[in-house]
Design a protein around this motif. Structure first.
Motif, PDB file in Angstrom:
ATOM      1  N   LEU A  84       5.292 -12.623   1.247  1.00  0.00           N
ATOM      2  CA  LEU A  84       5.251 -12.313  -0.186  1.00  0.00           C
ATOM      3  C   LEU A  84       3.860 -12.547  -0.769  1.00  0.00           C
ATOM      4  N   ALA A  85       3.155 -13.566  -0.274  1.00  0.00           N
ATOM      5  CA  ALA A  85       1.793 -13.825  -0.753  1.00  0.00           C
ATOM      6  C   ALA A  85       0.855 -12.684  -0.358  1.00  0.00           C
ATOM      7  N   VAL A  86       0.957 -12.209   0.877  1.00  0.00           N
ATOM      8  CA  VAL A  86       0.132 -11.075   1.320  1.00  0.00           C
ATOM      9  C   VAL A  86       0.459  -9.832   0.495  1.00  0.00           C
ATOM     10  N   PHE A  87       1.746  -9.593   0.280  1.00  0.00           N
ATOM     11  CA  PHE A  87       2.166  -8.441  -0.527  1.00  0.00           C
ATOM     12  C   PHE A  87       1.568  -8.513  -1.926  1.00  0.00           C
ATOM     13  N   LEU A  88       1.644  -9.675  -2.570  1.00  0.00           N
ATOM     14  CA  LEU A  88       1.152  -9.818  -3.940  1.00  0.00           C
ATOM     15  C   LEU A  88      -0.356  -9.622  -4.013  1.00  0.00           C
ATOM     16  N   ILE A  89      -1.104 -10.196  -3.054  1.00  0.00           N
ATOM     17  CA  ILE A  89      -2.566 -10.082  -3.064  1.00  0.00           C
ATOM     18  C   ILE A  89      -2.995  -8.631  -2.858  1.00  0.00           C
ATOM     19  N   VAL A  90      -2.424  -7.973  -1.858  1.00  0.00           N
ATOM     20  CA  VAL A  90      -2.819  -6.589  -1.563  1.00  0.00           C
ATOM     21  C   VAL A  90      -2.385  -5.655  -2.689  1.00  0.00           C
ATOM     22  N   PHE A  91      -1.195  -5.858  -3.223  1.00  0.00           N
ATOM     23  CA  PHE A  91      -0.706  -5.007  -4.307  1.00  0.00           C
ATOM     24  C   PHE A  91      -1.592  -5.129  -5.542  1.00  0.00           C
ATOM     25  N   THR A  92      -1.977  -6.339  -5.890  1.00  0.00           N
ATOM     26  CA  THR A  92      -2.810  -6.554  -7.078  1.00  0.00           C
ATOM     27  C   THR A  92      -4.191  -5.941  -6.891  1.00  0.00           C
ATOM     28  N   THR A  93      -4.812  -6.188  -5.747  1.00  0.00           N
ATOM     29  CA  THR A  93      -6.163  -5.665  -5.516  1.00  0.00           C
ATOM     30  C   THR A  93      -6.176  -4.141  -5.394  1.00  0.00           C
ATOM     31  N   SER A  94      -5.130  -3.550  -4.808  1.00  0.00           N
ATOM     32  CA  SER A  94      -5.108  -2.092  -4.638  1.00  0.00           C
ATOM     33  C   SER A  94      -4.939  -1.372  -5.969  1.00  0.00           C
ATOM     34  N   LEU A  95      -4.379  -2.047  -6.973  1.00  0.00           N
ATOM     35  CA  LEU A  95      -4.209  -1.424  -8.280  1.00  0.00           C
ATOM     36  C   LEU A  95      -5.523  -1.306  -9.034  1.00  0.00           C
ATOM     37  N   PHE A  96      -6.417  -2.277  -8.856  1.00  0.00           N
ATOM     38  CA  PHE A  96      -7.610  -2.333  -9.693  1.00  0.00           C
ATOM     39  C   PHE A  96      -8.915  -2.140  -8.928  1.00  0.00           C
ATOM     40  N   ARG A  97      -8.884  -2.158  -7.605  1.00  0.00           N
ATOM     41  CA  ARG A  97     -10.120  -2.101  -6.839  1.00  0.00           C
ATOM     42  C   ARG A  97     -10.219  -0.787  -6.085  1.00  0.00           C
ATOM     43  N   THR A  98     -11.369  -0.113  -6.201  1.00  0.00           N
ATOM     44  CA  THR A  98     -11.649   1.104  -5.447  1.00  0.00           C
ATOM     45  C   THR A  98     -12.690   0.783  -4.387  1.00  0.00           C
ATOM     46  N   LEU A 130       0.811  -1.219   0.000  1.00  0.00           N
ATOM     47  CA  LEU A 130       0.000   0.000   0.000  1.00  0.00           C
ATOM     48  C   LEU A 130       0.844   1.269   0.000  1.00  0.00           C
ATOM     49  N   LEU A 131       2.100   1.186   0.434  1.00  0.00           N
ATOM     50  CA  LEU A 131       2.928   2.385   0.569  1.00  0.00           C
ATOM     51  C   LEU A 131       3.070   3.158  -0.746  1.00  0.00           C
ATOM     52  N   PRO A 132       3.498   2.541  -1.858  1.00  0.00           N
ATOM     53  CA  PRO A 132       3.609   3.324  -3.103  1.00  0.00           C
ATOM     54  C   PRO A 132       2.263   3.790  -3.620  1.00  0.00           C
ATOM     55  N   ILE A 133       1.215   2.966  -3.429  1.00  0.00           N
ATOM     56  CA  ILE A 133      -0.114   3.352  -3.901  1.00  0.00           C
ATOM     57  C   ILE A 133      -0.614   4.570  -3.140  1.00  0.00           C
ATOM     58  N   SER A 134      -0.353   4.624  -1.828  1.00  0.00           N
ATOM     59  CA  SER A 134      -0.807   5.746  -1.021  1.00  0.00           C
ATOM     60  C   SER A 134      -0.114   7.043  -1.429  1.00  0.00           C
ATOM     61  N   PHE A 135       1.135   6.953  -1.857  1.00  0.00           N
ATOM     62  CA  PHE A 135       1.839   8.154  -2.321  1.00  0.00           C
ATOM     63  C   PHE A 135       1.285   8.619  -3.662  1.00  0.00           C
ATOM     64  N   ILE A 136       1.070   7.689  -4.563  1.00  0.00           N
ATOM     65  CA  ILE A 136       0.643   8.052  -5.914  1.00  0.00           C
ATOM     66  C   ILE A 136      -0.777   8.612  -5.925  1.00  0.00           C
ATOM     67  N   LYS A 137      -1.664   8.073  -5.085  1.00  0.00           N
ATOM     68  CA  LYS A 137      -3.081   8.460  -5.105  1.00  0.00           C
ATOM     69  C   LYS A 137      -3.461   9.471  -4.026  1.00  0.00           C
ATOM     70  N   SER A 138      -2.486  10.129  -3.407  1.00  0.00           N
ATOM     71  CA  SER A 138      -2.807  10.966  -2.248  1.00  0.00           C
ATOM     72  C   SER A 138      -3.024  12.436  -2.578  1.00  0.00           C
ATOM     73  N   ALA A 139      -2.750  12.893  -3.802  1.00  0.00           N
ATOM     74  CA  ALA A 139      -2.880  14.314  -4.103  1.00  0.00           C
ATOM     75  C   ALA A 139      -4.341  14.697  -4.318  1.00  0.00           C
ATOM     76  N   PRO A 140      -4.872  15.719  -3.613  1.00  0.00           N
ATOM     77  CA  PRO A 140      -6.282  16.088  -3.735  1.00  0.00           C
ATOM     78  C   PRO A 140      -6.532  17.016  -4.922  1.00  0.00           C
ATOM     79  N   SER A 141      -7.766  17.035  -5.403  1.00  0.00           N
ATOM     80  CA  SER A 141      -8.136  17.951  -6.471  1.00  0.00           C
ATOM     81  C   SER A 141      -8.770  19.215  -5.922  1.00  0.00           C
ATOM     82  N   ILE A 142      -9.135  19.229  -4.659  1.00  0.00           N
ATOM     83  CA  ILE A 142      -9.782  20.376  -4.058  1.00  0.00           C
ATOM     84  C   ILE A 142      -9.121  20.649  -2.719  1.00  0.00           C
TER      85      ILE A 142
END
Length: 595
Positions: free
Chosen positions: A523-537, A219-231
């Motif tokens: 590694l299994a937990v990392f792969l599952i969370v990384f994959t789901t966080s990329l495509f699931r909102t 989640l760490l890289p995803i949280s950085f990439i998706k954290s900038a607000p529009s408002i």
């Protein structure tokens, strides 16, 4: 003189890192803690504990840098100033630092933090009138009674390790053909008790590390990439106040229009109910905008918000960096794990210790190459362990503190209870032990064990001759546990952390086996969370969540992607700009309301 200067510079860098850790611990504690439940005692204990944990994490790069500084990688020998007496002093200072920090961490996590937890509970569980009549000694005694249970567990832990035989004590060490491994077998009961206690704590921490650090690293890289607000927060506050004023004005018009009637029409009633629901949403949104702006919060919280706003445009680059780092770490762990499972010198009998790396390992290669330009490798190792630590914190925030599937505490920015802060600190202490194991044994095993040390492996020498690799770079080999050459024994000095971890896994193979195979679960937990966080909102159903969750959904407006730089400037200045920008703000608000 050169050796003393280089050693001093390394320790000075460590002191600076600890100072920064104190600042980070203070900011983290006050940012995450709920203002209405803030306690001076809890805040102090949390700041000291987190600082001690970060100091422990940063000691591993110091360990590697110090043993690496004693040898010349290009020549494969010890430097002139690196006498056995000097090396013994360096290792002794490292051991004192490790034992001191781990003793402080143990004391904090098994005595001080539980005592503070129960001390706060003694105050929290009674009403104000009774609390005024409550004496200091009675609260002290009540907290001590509960803490005594933890003291009994600590004593029992060391007693078990004192009497239970080790693998070497039962002749289990006969299968070890390497002198390096045989030297690691415990020879006295005190050492047995210490290795057993640490091994058990590492294993407990590994179970937490698998879930929380594995999820957090994804989640760490995803949280950085998706954290900038529009408002921005000021813009959201302005548009919300305007919409709230219009809403209440429309409610007054409806009430005045129906003031002389006995019953309101069905159409007006439906409109009024819809306006009242919208009003509640706007009130929540107004409160969240005020919290995001720092109103009613401490000056430190407001300063931290400003710092975050300044560096917000750089978060995208940081997210990309951590994304690459996370993938490199995962790939390196997979390679080392397979290598250990296939080529370990003694498999499960010694916790899958690997004599030397048999395949290309990217993280280990990067550290060895960057070590040629000191202190680049030291900085990279510090960033690596800090990345693991930050991932653990993020995993705690994302998952919460749970027992099985029941959530006990929730870790939220500005809403975390003091009990949750203390419990999270204990869990982080256990996870740090597991992080040290993962970095030293899987992420960069050769570099974490021997740093950049090499030795000259030339043809057999006659008595009294010294190895010389001048003009023969192919004779220079990296230090490894597997080599038995006399030159390797004279040159290669293992790090204190790797020596201690290897001693734990050799004396208690069950801990080594559990810790090793748990890395694949990580590694299994990392792969599952990384994959789901990329495509699931995540989607929220307002009919099934409480008021606090509704507020959290409104807070999601601050985390949507869009016009990053305008929102950043408005958050920094606290103003929304000229009248021409207000029309844009209203359009943004209308889009947010429709969503």
């Amino acid at each position: 003189m050169a050796g003393l200067l280089q050693t001093s510079l390394i320790w000075i860098a460590y002191a600076v890192a600890v100072g920064l850790a104190l600042v980070a611990a203070t900011i983290t504690t006050f940012t995450w803690q709920a203002p209405r439940d803030r306690s001076a005692v809890v805040s102090t204990v949390a700041i000291v504990s987190i600082t001690a944990l970060l100091a422990t994490v940063f000691l591993l790069p110091v360990d590697i840098a110090l043993v690496s500084s004693t040898a010349s990688p290009a020549l494969g020998n010890k430097k002139d100033w690196a006498t056995p007496e000097h090396i013994d002093r360096v290792l002794a200072s490292l051991k004192v630092a490790y034992y001191t920090l781990y003793s402080v961490d143990t004391l904090l996590c098994l005595v001080v933090i539980p005592f503070t937890y129960f001390w706060y509970e003694e105050y929290d569980e009674i009403d104000e009138e009774e609390n005024r009549n409550r004496t200091f000694s009675s609260r002290l005694w009540g907290a001590f009674q509960y803490t005594a249970v933890f003291l009994v567990l600590v004593v029992a832990l060391f007693l078990v390790g004192f009497f239970v035989p080790t693998a070497g004590g039962k002749g289990g060490g006969k299968h070890l053909d390497l002198d390096y491994f045989r030297k690691l077998l415990a020879e006295n009961n005190g050492e047995k008790a210490l290795t057993f206690a640490v091994g058990l704590l590492v294993t407990l921490g590994t179970l937490l590390y698998v879930l929380y650090t594995g999820a957090g690293l994804a989640l760490l890289p995803i949280s950085f990439i998706k954290s900038a607000p529009s408002i921005s927060a000021p813009q959201l506050s302005q548009t919300t106040a305007s919409a709230l004023e219009q809403n209440r004005e429309r409610q007054r018009q409806l009430e005045m229009r129906n003031s002389g009637r006995n019953d309101m029409s069905a159409k007006d009633r439906r409109e009024l109910e819809a306006l009242m629901r919208e009003e509640r949403t706007l009130v929540r949104r107004e409160r969240l905008a005020a919290e995001a702006s720092g109103e009613g919060r401490s000056w430190m919280f407001r300063v931290w918000n400003k710092v975050q706003v300044v560096f917000r445009p750089l978060k995208l680059l940081g997210g990309i960096f951590f994304l690459v780092l996370s993938l490199l770490v995962a790939v390196s762990m997979i390679i080392t794990g397979i290598d250990k499972a296939a080529n370990s010198v003694c498999k499960q009998r010694c916790g899958y210790i690997l004599g030397h790396i048999n395949v290309f390992q990217p993280m280990n290669w990067i550290f060895v190459r960057t070590a040629r330009a000191f202190p680049v490798d030291y900085i990279l190792m510090a960033l690596l362990v800090l990345c693991f630590f930050s991932s653990s914190v993020l995993g705690l925030a994302a998952i919460g503190i749970r027992f099985l599937w029941v959530r006990i505490f929730q870790i939220r920015k500005g809403r975390t209870a003091p009990q949750a802060i203390l419990a999270a600190t204990v869990m982080l202490a256990l996870m740090i032990l597991a992080i040290n194991y993962a970095v030293a044994m899987l992420v960069a095993p050769q570099y974490a064990n021997f740093g950049t040390q090499t030795f000259c492996m030339n043809p057999p020498l006659r008595a009294g001759e010294q190895p010389d690799c001048t003009g023969h770079p192919d004779w220079i080999k990296p230090c490894s546990e597997a080599y038995q050459d006399r030159a390797a024994k004279d040159v290669c000095t293992p790090t204190v952390m790797s020596t201690f971890l290897n001693r734990v896994t050799l004396n208690w193979p069950v801990f080594g086996a559990v810790d090793f195979w748990a890395q694949f679960a990580f590694l299994a937990v990392f792969l599952i969370v990384f994959t789901t966080s990329l495509f699931r909102t995540p989607k929220l159903n307002l009919s099934e969540i409480d008021a606090e969750a509704e507020a959290d959904e409104e807070e999601g407006l601050l985390a949507s992607t869009g016009r990053r730089f305008g929102a950043t400037w408005q958050d920094l200045t606290g103003r929304t700009g000229e009248q021409g920008q207000r029309g844009s703000s209203n359009r943004n608000y209308g889009a947010a309301s429709r969503s």
